[in-house]
Design a protein around this motif. Structure first.
Motif, PDB file in Angstrom:
ATOM      1  N   UNK A 209       0.879  -1.199  -0.084  1.00  0.00           N
ATOM      2  CA  UNK A 209      -0.266  -0.007  -0.163  1.00  0.00           C
ATOM      3  C   UNK A 209       0.856   1.244  -0.033  1.00  0.00           C
ATOM      4  N   UNK A 210       2.012   1.216   0.743  1.00  0.00           N
ATOM      5  CA  UNK A 210       2.925   2.488   0.824  1.00  0.00           C
ATOM      6  C   UNK A 210       3.303   2.578  -0.429  1.00  0.00           C
ATOM      7  N   UNK A 211       3.932   1.572  -1.137  1.00  0.00           N
ATOM      8  CA  UNK A 211       4.546   1.591  -2.532  1.00  0.00           C
ATOM      9  C   UNK A 211       3.594   2.007  -3.391  1.00  0.00           C
ATOM     10  N   UNK A 212       2.202   1.702  -3.505  1.00  0.00           N
ATOM     11  CA  UNK A 212       1.254   2.345  -4.206  1.00  0.00           C
ATOM     12  C   UNK A 212       1.225   3.879  -4.056  1.00  0.00           C
ATOM     13  N   UNK A 213       1.105   4.241  -3.211  1.00  0.00           N
ATOM     14  CA  UNK A 213       1.276   5.738  -2.726  1.00  0.00           C
ATOM     15  C   UNK A 213       2.289   6.578  -3.170  1.00  0.00           C
ATOM     16  N   UNK A 214       3.711   5.588  -3.146  1.00  0.00           N
ATOM     17  CA  UNK A 214       4.960   6.311  -3.728  1.00  0.00           C
ATOM     18  C   UNK A 214       5.219   6.153  -5.105  1.00  0.00           C
ATOM     19  N   UNK A 215       4.420   5.125  -5.649  1.00  0.00           N
ATOM     20  CA  UNK A 215       4.486   4.846  -7.121  1.00  0.00           C
ATOM     21  C   UNK A 215       5.695   3.968  -7.478  1.00  0.00           C
TER      22      UNK A 215
ATOM     23  N   UNK B 232       6.433  -2.788  -3.920  1.00  0.00           N
ATOM     24  CA  UNK B 232       6.751  -3.431  -2.702  1.00  0.00           C
ATOM     25  C   UNK B 232       8.045  -3.737  -2.208  1.00  0.00           C
ATOM     26  N   UNK B 233       8.736  -4.157  -3.461  1.00  0.00           N
ATOM     27  CA  UNK B 233      10.165  -4.735  -3.019  1.00  0.00           C
ATOM     28  C   UNK B 233      11.084  -3.275  -2.755  1.00  0.00           C
ATOM     29  N   UNK B 234      10.796  -2.250  -3.370  1.00  0.00           N
ATOM     30  CA  UNK B 234      11.408  -1.066  -3.065  1.00  0.00           C
ATOM     31  C   UNK B 234      11.179  -0.554  -1.650  1.00  0.00           C
ATOM     32  N   UNK B 235      10.093  -0.525  -1.255  1.00  0.00           N
ATOM     33  CA  UNK B 235       9.596   0.126  -0.046  1.00  0.00           C
ATOM     34  C   UNK B 235      10.431  -1.014   1.146  1.00  0.00           C
TER      35      UNK B 235
ATOM     36  N   UNK C 258      15.531  11.616  -1.469  1.00  0.00           N
ATOM     37  CA  UNK C 258      14.282  11.635  -2.220  1.00  0.00           C
ATOM     38  C   UNK C 258      13.374  10.594  -1.989  1.00  0.00           C
ATOM     39  N   UNK C 259      13.927   9.152  -1.885  1.00  0.00           N
ATOM     40  CA  UNK C 259      13.030   8.312  -1.235  1.00  0.00           C
ATOM     41  C   UNK C 259      12.592   8.565   0.026  1.00  0.00           C
TER      42      UNK C 259
ATOM     43  N   UNK D  40       2.716   9.377   3.336  1.00  0.00           N
ATOM     44  CA  UNK D  40       2.061   8.830   4.594  1.00  0.00           C
ATOM     45  C   UNK D  40       1.591  10.254   5.393  1.00  0.00           C
ATOM     46  N   UNK D  41       1.945  11.542   4.868  1.00  0.00           N
ATOM     47  CA  UNK D  41       1.423  12.622   5.337  1.00  0.00           C
ATOM     48  C   UNK D  41       2.178  12.869   6.462  1.00  0.00           C
TER      49      UNK D  41
END
Length: 106
Positions: free
Chosen positions: A57-63, A66-69, A81-82, A90-91
């Protein structure tokens, strides 16, 4: 025959070099950088978990995938930047303290 025990400092001096040598200074700098990356990754993970988000879900928000998260949270693939993109997704407001400048909210 008794085994000789060595302290961590003795082994570090022997294998990397004494404090103040270029090789030791480089080792200490890399270690500090890796620890900072690990702590930032842990902060991202704690923020994600506090919002009950999965890595996907965080990966989707970040574009990102999941593996990158996962890599970011483990401190293995974290850039400024990441880090900022993760907290923004996440606000979460981020404040950095910079030597000589003070605290800056981002």
């Amino acid at each position: 025959m008794a085994m000789k025990l060595h302290t961590l400092d003795e082994l570090t001096d022997r294998d990397i070099g004494p404090i103040g040598t270029p090789k030791r200074d480089e080792f200490e700098r890399k270690l500090a950088d890796e620890l900072r990356a690990y702590h930032i990754g842990e902060a991202i993970k704690m923020a994600r978990e506090s919002q009950s988000l999965t890595q996907e879900e965080l990966g989707e928000r970040m574009g990102v995938q999941r593996a990158q998260v996962c890599r970011i949270e483990s401190g293995k693939s974290i850039t400024f930047a990441s880090m900022m993109r993760a907290f923004k997704a996440m606000g979460v407001q981020v404040a950095l303290e910079m030597k000589g400048i003070g605290r800056v909210a981002l």
